[in-house]
Design a protein around this motif. Sequence first.
Motif, PDB file in Angstrom:
ATOM      1  N   TYR A  18       0.802  -1.229   0.000  1.00 14.67           N
ATOM      2  CA  TYR A  18       0.000   0.000   0.000  1.00 14.67           C
ATOM      3  C   TYR A  18       0.836   1.282   0.000  1.00 14.67           C
ATOM      4  O   TYR A  18       0.275   2.372  -0.084  1.00 14.67           O
ATOM      5  N   GLY A  19       2.154   1.169   0.097  1.00 13.75           N
ATOM      6  CA  GLY A  19       2.985   2.366   0.082  1.00 13.75           C
ATOM      7  C   GLY A  19       4.287   2.151   0.835  1.00 13.75           C
ATOM      8  O   GLY A  19       4.570   1.063   1.347  1.00 13.75           O
ATOM      9  N   ALA A  34      -2.017   8.934   2.824  1.00 19.18           N
ATOM     10  CA  ALA A  34      -2.801   8.209   1.821  1.00 19.18           C
ATOM     11  C   ALA A  34      -2.506   6.713   1.877  1.00 19.18           C
ATOM     12  O   ALA A  34      -3.414   5.877   1.775  1.00 19.18           O
ATOM     13  N   SER A  35      -1.234   6.369   2.061  1.00 20.94           N
ATOM     14  CA  SER A  35      -0.850   4.956   2.115  1.00 20.94           C
ATOM     15  C   SER A  35      -1.391   4.272   3.363  1.00 20.94           C
ATOM     16  O   SER A  35      -1.896   3.145   3.301  1.00 20.94           O
ATOM     17  N   SER A  36      -1.277   4.946   4.513  1.00 17.29           N
ATOM     18  CA  SER A  36      -1.772   4.334   5.751  1.00 17.29           C
ATOM     19  C   SER A  36      -3.284   4.138   5.697  1.00 17.29           C
ATOM     20  O   SER A  36      -3.810   3.120   6.157  1.00 17.29           O
ATOM     21  N   THR A  37      -3.987   5.099   5.109  1.00 18.67           N
ATOM     22  CA  THR A  37      -5.445   4.987   5.003  1.00 18.67           C
ATOM     23  C   THR A  37      -5.842   3.842   4.074  1.00 18.67           C
ATOM     24  O   THR A  37      -6.761   3.067   4.368  1.00 18.67           O
ATOM     25  N   SER A  38      -5.135   3.708   2.951  1.00 17.43           N
ATOM     26  CA  SER A  38      -5.420   2.606   2.024  1.00 17.43           C
ATOM     27  C   SER A  38      -5.169   1.256   2.687  1.00 17.43           C
ATOM     28  O   SER A  38      -5.944   0.313   2.516  1.00 17.43           O
ATOM     29  N   ALA A  39      -4.081   1.171   3.459  1.00 17.75           N
ATOM     30  CA  ALA A  39      -3.760  -0.080   4.144  1.00 17.75           C
ATOM     31  C   ALA A  39      -4.813  -0.417   5.195  1.00 17.75           C
ATOM     32  O   ALA A  39      -5.214  -1.576   5.342  1.00 17.75           O
ATOM     33  N   ARG A  75      -7.969   0.421   5.212  1.00 18.94           N
ATOM     34  CA  ARG A  75      -9.198  -0.011   4.538  1.00 18.94           C
ATOM     35  C   ARG A  75      -9.044  -1.381   3.888  1.00 18.94           C
ATOM     36  O   ARG A  75      -9.980  -2.181   3.863  1.00 18.94           O
ATOM     37  N   GLY A  76      -7.842  -1.639   3.369  1.00 19.26           N
ATOM     38  CA  GLY A  76      -7.645  -2.883   2.639  1.00 19.26           C
ATOM     39  C   GLY A  76      -7.332  -4.093   3.495  1.00 19.26           C
ATOM     40  O   GLY A  76      -7.624  -5.226   3.098  1.00 19.26           O
ATOM     41  N   TYR A  85      -6.026   3.699  13.382  1.00 17.36           N
ATOM     42  CA  TYR A  85      -4.979   4.719  13.418  1.00 17.36           C
ATOM     43  C   TYR A  85      -4.381   4.767  14.820  1.00 17.36           C
ATOM     44  O   TYR A  85      -5.093   4.647  15.825  1.00 17.36           O
ATOM     45  N   GLN A 107      -1.405  -3.468  -9.665  1.00 22.25           N
ATOM     46  CA  GLN A 107      -1.687  -2.032  -9.672  1.00 22.25           C
ATOM     47  C   GLN A 107      -1.556  -1.442 -11.071  1.00 22.25           C
ATOM     48  O   GLN A 107      -2.094  -0.375 -11.355  1.00 22.25           O
TER      49      GLN A 107
END
Length: 237
Positions: free
Chosen positions: A34-35, A60-65, A67-68, A83, A178
């Motif tokens: 995710y980043g 952005a990367s932490s949020t995507s991780a 959620r995923g 978080y 990706q």
Amino acid sequence: MSNPPSVTLYITNINDKVKKEELRRNLYALFSVYGKVLDVVHTRSPKTRGTAFVVFRDLASSTSALRGLDGEGFFGKQLRISYAKGVSHATIAQAEGPEAVYAIKLGLRTAAEKKKAGQSKMTVSAAQKKAADEARGKRAREENGAEAEHGETPNPILFVEGLPVEVTADMLLPLFQQYPGLSSLKLLPTPSGSAPNAGLAFVQYETAGQAGTAREALNEFLLAPQTPMKVGWAKRA
């Protein structure tokens, strides 16, 4: 009440029967999809068993991780992700240098100053990411030219080397998915007794252009700390 968004994620319900270093490596590989991951913190004290912190470079990367991967199966248990409350030392070190972390450990920095450092880091992270991506892309294009002189020309198949031996095809697939046009991914068997980063794979795209996009983005991507994978053109018969 949930914590505000942060570049640091707090993971619970981790299988604490897995060896510490193996767990840390696998968390790094899982979340790196995710980043950019700056740090994975996992300790075995009575209060922290079954927990870990994963620090990303940007929000952005932490949020995507989050959620995923929230609820993702991991060594037989479902991860619970939120978080983190505070600002990690890794975030502060990247924003201000290691001397800032020493000041915190010596009690010379306040909690308010730590929070401000974290906010400053999140503000500039997007620009830093863009600069890093541009530099990596330039380096990849230069390497393409050098390889062409040696007879290795762009084609739809990529050769990937330098993979940690514990990486599986399921871990690797999301990285290459990706980028459009992925046709297949084949992880080659690793002989017993091989070096820790002796893993190899072939990745095929529909066109050479699509393969080139993935190559440019993922060459030298860190799947494990200090272990960049190498993504190049496969040799054609």
